[in-house]
Design a protein around this motif. Structure first.
Motif, PDB file in Angstrom:
ATOM      1  N   ILE A   1       0.825  -1.209   0.000  1.00  0.00           N
ATOM      2  CA  ILE A   1       0.000   0.000   0.000  1.00  0.00           C
ATOM      3  C   ILE A   1       0.859   1.260   0.000  1.00  0.00           C
ATOM      4  O   ILE A   1       0.614   2.207  -0.766  1.00  0.00           O
ATOM      5  CB  ILE A   1      -0.958  -0.005   1.208  1.00  0.00           C
ATOM      6  N   PHE A   2       1.892   1.293   0.836  1.00  0.00           N
ATOM      7  CA  PHE A   2       2.750   2.481   0.895  1.00  0.00           C
ATOM      8  C   PHE A   2       3.549   2.661  -0.396  1.00  0.00           C
ATOM      9  O   PHE A   2       3.735   3.798  -0.864  1.00  0.00           O
ATOM     10  CB  PHE A   2       3.690   2.399   2.100  1.00  0.00           C
ATOM     11  N   LEU A   3       4.015   1.567  -0.991  1.00  0.00           N
ATOM     12  CA  LEU A   3       4.734   1.674  -2.262  1.00  0.00           C
ATOM     13  C   LEU A   3       3.814   2.176  -3.369  1.00  0.00           C
ATOM     14  O   LEU A   3       4.233   2.920  -4.261  1.00  0.00           O
ATOM     15  CB  LEU A   3       5.334   0.314  -2.641  1.00  0.00           C
ATOM     16  N   LEU A   4       2.563   1.769  -3.315  1.00  0.00           N
ATOM     17  CA  LEU A   4       1.569   2.238  -4.285  1.00  0.00           C
ATOM     18  C   LEU A   4       1.394   3.755  -4.185  1.00  0.00           C
ATOM     19  O   LEU A   4       1.340   4.460  -5.200  1.00  0.00           O
ATOM     20  CB  LEU A   4       0.240   1.531  -4.035  1.00  0.00           C
ATOM     21  N   PHE A   5       1.323   4.285  -2.966  1.00  0.00           N
ATOM     22  CA  PHE A   5       1.184   5.728  -2.763  1.00  0.00           C
ATOM     23  C   PHE A   5       2.407   6.486  -3.287  1.00  0.00           C
ATOM     24  O   PHE A   5       2.263   7.570  -3.877  1.00  0.00           O
ATOM     25  CB  PHE A   5       0.976   6.038  -1.277  1.00  0.00           C
ATOM     26  N   ILE A   6       3.601   5.931  -3.074  1.00  0.00           N
ATOM     27  CA  ILE A   6       4.811   6.585  -3.595  1.00  0.00           C
ATOM     28  C   ILE A   6       4.750   6.653  -5.118  1.00  0.00           C
ATOM     29  O   ILE A   6       5.084   7.664  -5.735  1.00  0.00           O
ATOM     30  CB  ILE A   6       6.078   5.837  -3.145  1.00  0.00           C
ATOM     31  N   GLY A   7       4.314   5.538  -5.735  1.00  0.00           N
ATOM     32  CA  GLY A   7       4.184   5.511  -7.189  1.00  0.00           C
ATOM     33  C   GLY A   7       3.195   6.548  -7.693  1.00  0.00           C
ATOM     34  O   GLY A   7       3.434   7.198  -8.727  1.00  0.00           O
ATOM     35  N   ILE A   8       2.082   6.731  -6.980  1.00  0.00           N
ATOM     36  CA  ILE A   8       1.089   7.738  -7.366  1.00  0.00           C
ATOM     37  C   ILE A   8       1.696   9.139  -7.304  1.00  0.00           C
ATOM     38  O   ILE A   8       1.488   9.973  -8.208  1.00  0.00           O
ATOM     39  CB  ILE A   8      -0.150   7.640  -6.456  1.00  0.00           C
ATOM     40  N   TYR A   9       2.481   9.410  -6.257  1.00  0.00           N
ATOM     41  CA  TYR A   9       3.132  10.715  -6.127  1.00  0.00           C
ATOM     42  C   TYR A   9       4.040  10.989  -7.329  1.00  0.00           C
ATOM     43  O   TYR A   9       3.959  12.062  -7.964  1.00  0.00           O
ATOM     44  CB  TYR A   9       3.941  10.778  -4.830  1.00  0.00           C
ATOM     45  N   PHE A  10       4.909  10.040  -7.663  1.00  0.00           N
ATOM     46  CA  PHE A  10       5.829  10.254  -8.778  1.00  0.00           C
ATOM     47  C   PHE A  10       5.091  10.301 -10.113  1.00  0.00           C
ATOM     48  O   PHE A  10       5.531  10.971 -11.054  1.00  0.00           O
ATOM     49  CB  PHE A  10       6.905   9.169  -8.797  1.00  0.00           C
ATOM     50  N   PHE A  11       3.952   9.620 -10.222  1.00  0.00           N
ATOM     51  CA  PHE A  11       3.151   9.685 -11.445  1.00  0.00           C
ATOM     52  C   PHE A  11       2.608  11.101 -11.639  1.00  0.00           C
ATOM     53  O   PHE A  11       2.657  11.655 -12.746  1.00  0.00           O
ATOM     54  CB  PHE A  11       1.994   8.684 -11.372  1.00  0.00           C
ATOM     55  N   LEU A  12       2.112  11.694 -10.580  1.00  0.00           N
ATOM     56  CA  LEU A  12       1.585  13.058 -10.665  1.00  0.00           C
ATOM     57  C   LEU A  12       2.687  14.062 -11.002  1.00  0.00           C
ATOM     58  O   LEU A  12       2.495  14.977 -11.813  1.00  0.00           O
ATOM     59  CB  LEU A  12       0.917  13.449  -9.341  1.00  0.00           C
ATOM     60  N   VAL A  13       3.866  13.888 -10.391  1.00  0.00           N
ATOM     61  CA  VAL A  13       4.964  14.836 -10.571  1.00  0.00           C
ATOM     62  C   VAL A  13       5.670  14.639 -11.903  1.00  0.00           C
ATOM     63  O   VAL A  13       5.934  15.618 -12.632  1.00  0.00           O
ATOM     64  CB  VAL A  13       5.970  14.718  -9.406  1.00  0.00           C
ATOM     65  N   GLN A  14       5.980  13.381 -12.263  1.00  0.00           N
ATOM     66  CA  GLN A  14       6.815  13.118 -13.438  1.00  0.00           C
ATOM     67  C   GLN A  14       6.004  12.912 -14.718  1.00  0.00           C
ATOM     68  O   GLN A  14       6.421  13.354 -15.795  1.00  0.00           O
ATOM     69  CB  GLN A  14       7.702  11.899 -13.180  1.00  0.00           C
ATOM     70  N   ALA A  15       4.864  12.230 -14.628  1.00  0.00           N
ATOM     71  CA  ALA A  15       4.079  11.954 -15.830  1.00  0.00           C
ATOM     72  C   ALA A  15       3.117  13.082 -16.166  1.00  0.00           C
ATOM     73  O   ALA A  15       2.937  13.441 -17.337  1.00  0.00           O
ATOM     74  CB  ALA A  15       3.309  10.645 -15.661  1.00  0.00           C
ATOM     75  N   LEU A  16       2.478  13.650 -15.131  1.00  0.00           N
ATOM     76  CA  LEU A  16       1.485  14.706 -15.368  1.00  0.00           C
ATOM     77  C   LEU A  16       2.031  16.108 -15.126  1.00  0.00           C
ATOM     78  O   LEU A  16       1.321  17.097 -15.342  1.00  0.00           O
ATOM     79  CB  LEU A  16       0.258  14.468 -14.466  1.00  0.00           C
ATOM     80  N   ASN A  17       3.293  16.185 -14.670  1.00  0.00           N
ATOM     81  CA  ASN A  17       3.953  17.473 -14.425  1.00  0.00           C
ATOM     82  C   ASN A  17       3.149  18.376 -13.485  1.00  0.00           C
ATOM     83  O   ASN A  17       3.051  19.596 -13.684  1.00  0.00           O
ATOM     84  CB  ASN A  17       4.202  18.211 -15.746  1.00  0.00           C
ATOM     85  N   ILE A  18       2.559  17.761 -12.456  1.00  0.00           N
ATOM     86  CA  ILE A  18       1.811  18.520 -11.459  1.00  0.00           C
ATOM     87  C   ILE A  18       2.737  18.826 -10.292  1.00  0.00           C
ATOM     88  O   ILE A  18       3.308  17.921  -9.681  1.00  0.00           O
ATOM     89  CB  ILE A  18       0.584  17.728 -10.963  1.00  0.00           C
ATOM     90  N   SER A  19       2.900  20.085  -9.985  1.00  0.00           N
ATOM     91  CA  SER A  19       3.758  20.487  -8.875  1.00  0.00           C
ATOM     92  C   SER A  19       2.946  20.464  -7.574  1.00  0.00           C
ATOM     93  O   SER A  19       1.941  21.169  -7.448  1.00  0.00           O
ATOM     94  CB  SER A  19       4.314  21.889  -9.119  1.00  0.00           C
ATOM     95  N   ILE A  20       3.380  19.637  -6.642  1.00  0.00           N
ATOM     96  CA  ILE A  20       2.679  19.516  -5.362  1.00  0.00           C
ATOM     97  C   ILE A  20       3.706  19.591  -4.220  1.00  0.00           C
ATOM     98  O   ILE A  20       3.958  18.600  -3.525  1.00  0.00           O
ATOM     99  CB  ILE A  20       1.863  18.205  -5.290  1.00  0.00           C
ATOM    100  N   PRO A  21       4.291  20.789  -4.029  1.00  0.00           N
ATOM    101  CA  PRO A  21       5.337  20.933  -3.000  1.00  0.00           C
ATOM    102  C   PRO A  21       4.882  20.576  -1.596  1.00  0.00           C
ATOM    103  O   PRO A  21       5.694  20.135  -0.773  1.00  0.00           O
ATOM    104  CB  PRO A  21       5.719  22.424  -3.093  1.00  0.00           C
ATOM    105  N   SER A  22       3.590  20.736  -1.310  1.00  0.00           N
ATOM    106  CA  SER A  22       3.093  20.401   0.026  1.00  0.00           C
ATOM    107  C   SER A  22       3.079  18.897   0.284  1.00  0.00           C
ATOM    108  O   SER A  22       2.914  18.455   1.425  1.00  0.00           O
ATOM    109  CB  SER A  22       1.685  20.969   0.229  1.00  0.00           C
ATOM    110  N   PHE A  23       3.271  18.104  -0.802  1.00  0.00           N
ATOM    111  CA  PHE A  23       3.281  16.648  -0.655  1.00  0.00           C
ATOM    112  C   PHE A  23       4.666  16.046  -0.943  1.00  0.00           C
ATOM    113  O   PHE A  23       4.787  14.854  -1.200  1.00  0.00           O
ATOM    114  CB  PHE A  23       2.243  16.011  -1.580  1.00  0.00           C
ATOM    115  N   ASN A  24       5.693  16.879  -0.900  1.00  0.00           N
ATOM    116  CA  ASN A  24       7.049  16.373  -1.156  1.00  0.00           C
ATOM    117  C   ASN A  24       7.520  15.379  -0.090  1.00  0.00           C
ATOM    118  O   ASN A  24       8.519  14.681  -0.283  1.00  0.00           O
ATOM    119  CB  ASN A  24       8.043  17.533  -1.233  1.00  0.00           C
ATOM    120  N   PHE A  25       6.808  15.349   1.019  1.00  0.00           N
ATOM    121  CA  PHE A  25       7.175  14.424   2.098  1.00  0.00           C
ATOM    122  C   PHE A  25       6.751  12.981   1.788  1.00  0.00           C
ATOM    123  O   PHE A  25       7.202  12.050   2.459  1.00  0.00           O
ATOM    124  CB  PHE A  25       6.508  14.863   3.403  1.00  0.00           C
ATOM    125  N   VAL A  26       5.876  12.794   0.791  1.00  0.00           N
ATOM    126  CA  VAL A  26       5.289  11.470   0.529  1.00  0.00           C
ATOM    127  C   VAL A  26       6.338  10.392   0.237  1.00  0.00           C
ATOM    128  O   VAL A  26       6.282   9.304   0.824  1.00  0.00           O
ATOM    129  CB  VAL A  26       4.252  11.553  -0.606  1.00  0.00           C
TER     130      VAL A  26
END
Length: 494
Positions: free
Chosen positions: A329-354
């Motif tokens: 589950i935790f690895l899945l969440f990390i993957g979602i974070y990098f998908f948003l940042v790297q694939a969709l180019n969404i900047s989410i600095p408040s979630f950089n801790f993920v």
């Protein structure tokens, strides 16, 4: 009286386990070495020019070394004994550490990592087998996990020291660890199971008296007879790899150990540790790398201590199921974070801790469960006649799979970004959860014989004392004569 004796002998068993596990400190440092060192290569702090492709080879090449070490142990562990094999495993580690100190080129680092892997492979297989054979069943799980605890301590040393010292200084420091292990382990005895396998009953009795601390000769002889009965029964069957893979009685243990090893490697915890520095650089975390290493290393160390207490209290199966599921589950969440940042180019600095929070959480959960139990369960579920072959197979399979996944890390990352990497790891972990629910039995508090009865069912052939005299001890060598005397003594007590 038995209780009092057990408390006394267990001090000796824990001391033996501590001495044996000192090499795990060195193993932990070598395994964690890429974490703080890869950023040094990447930032040209070592004086050695290394490309990303060469970094991937440096990280991955330890796995073929690990496989080679396990293959070597397969041929020497039963020929020269557990003790001699464990002591000999230090030699390639010392050689590799010397090369690491003096090399100024890239290619010798491949040899360094290969030899470190070789030494680790020989020792990992042998030490797990040895500790399973000398331990009382009530503490077998926690005793086996001392090596995991020491391994985590080695990780902690590397992660706390590595970022703050130069590359050369770090390699000099690694030279002392295997030498300390060698000096501390000269006193340990040979496994009584090995002596019984070789027909040296008197030697086995002396070792058993030492590690069990039993003053009641009747109890000692009962234990020795039971062990000898089990050994002779197991050794009636072939010890070959063909016997392991074709014998129906081993099929369930083989499936269980293969599935657990596959899911452990596929969950990617070792690879995440090795690439931790580079992963954190891409996560845009504001925390200093040195702080990240200290936090992760410290938590892994604490988790290693907790795991040694939990494994014989909560049981193997629940820990496997929940740790695989939680890690996934935790690895899945990390993957979602990098998908948003790297694939969709969404900047989410408040979630950089993920990424850091997810890595820490998955490390804690996996450390309490499958990362620790993966060295305990296989050592428990195979009978003696194929145990060395089986442990070698598991380690070879794990090493080969780890090499493939580690080497593929850079390719997967180049193709899909870090989100693809973490989703692959999440899938491997969730597979382990489902597999543990369906296939893995509980082995907590059971003797090695009781485990075989559960796994093999009607296929398990346990010899009676009378049958043992008639069938097994037909030859008049010393071991059989001593066994007949034991049988006679025990018959007189009945």
């Amino acid at each position: 009286m038995m209780e009092k004796s057990d408390r006394g002998n267990r001090k000796v068993q824990y001391l033996i386990a501590f001495s044996v596990s000192l090499v795990s400190v060195a193993m932990g440092t070598y395994t964690a070495w890429p974490g703080p060192v890869m950023p040094k290569f990447h930032d040209n702090e070592t004086g050695i020019l290394v490309t990303d492709e060469e970094i991937s080879w440096i990280v991955a090449i330890s796995s073929p070394g690990f496989v080679s070490g396990n293959l070597i142990s397969r041929f020497v562990i039963d020929k020269y004994g557990r003790r001699a094999t464990m002591l000999g495993s230090v030699i390639p580690i010392i050689i590799a550490s010397l090369i690491a100190v003096f090399t100024v080129q890239t290619w010798p680092l491949y040899l360094v990592r290969f030899l470190w892997g070789l030494g680790v492979g020989v020792n990992a297989t042998t030490a797990n087998l040895y500790l399973a054979e000398i331990a009382d069943k009530e503490i077998r799980g926690s005793l086996g996990l001392i090596s995991r605890y020491m391994f985590s301590f080695g990780n902690l040393l590397m992660m706390c020291v590595g970022p703050f010292v130069s590359y050369k200084t770090l390699n000099y420091m690694l030279l002392g660890l295997p030498i300390i292990h060698l000096l501390a382990s000269f006193w340990i005895p040979e496994s009584p199971y090995y002596y019984l396998k070789e027909g040296k009953v008197d030697n086995a009795r002396k070792v058993l008296r030492k590690i069990r601390g039993c003053k009641d000769e009747k109890i000692l002889e009962d234990q020795l007879l039971q062990m000898h009965t089990d050994v002779k029964n197991d050794m009636r069957h072939s010890t070959s790899a063909r016997e392991l893979f074709t014998g129906k009685k081993y099929r369930r243990a083989l499936v269980i150990s293969t599935g657990l090893k596959f899911s452990q490697i596929a969950a990617g915890q070792l690879i995440i540790q090795e690439y931790l520095g580079l992963i954190m650089k891409e996560s845009e975390s504001e925390m200093a790398l040195s702080t990240v290493f200290i936090i992760v290393g410290s938590l892994r160390f604490i988790v290693g201590v907790l795991a040694s207490f939990l494994v014989d209290k909560l049981g193997r199966r629940p820990l496997l199921i929940y740790s695989y599921g939680g890690t996934g589950i935790f690895l899945l969440f990390i993957g979602i974070y990098f998908f948003l940042v790297q694939a969709l180019n969404i900047s989410i600095p408040s979630f950089n801790f993920v990424p850091l929070a997810g890595i820490i959480s998955s490390s804690i959960i996996s450390g309490l469960g499958f990362q620790s139990l993966i060295i305990v369960v296989p050592a428990e579920i195979f009978p003696l006649n194929v145990k060395a072959v089986a442990m070698t197979y598991i380690s070879v399979f794990g090493g080969a799979l780890n090499f493939v996944i580690t080497k593929a890390y850079q390719s997967i990352k180049d193709y899909s970004g870090l989100y693809g990497v973490f989703w692959v790891f999440a899938a491997g972990s969730l597979f382990g959860c489902i597999f543990s629910i369906i296939y893995v039995p509980e082995t907590k508090g059971k003797s090695l014989t009781e485990i075989q009865v559960e796994l093999q069912g009607v296929l398990y052939e346990r010899s009676e004392v009378k049958k043992l005299n008639e069938v097994i001890c037909q030859d008049d060598h010393d071991g059989c004569r001593e066994l007949k005397e034991l049988v006679s003594k025990n018959s007189n007590h009945v």
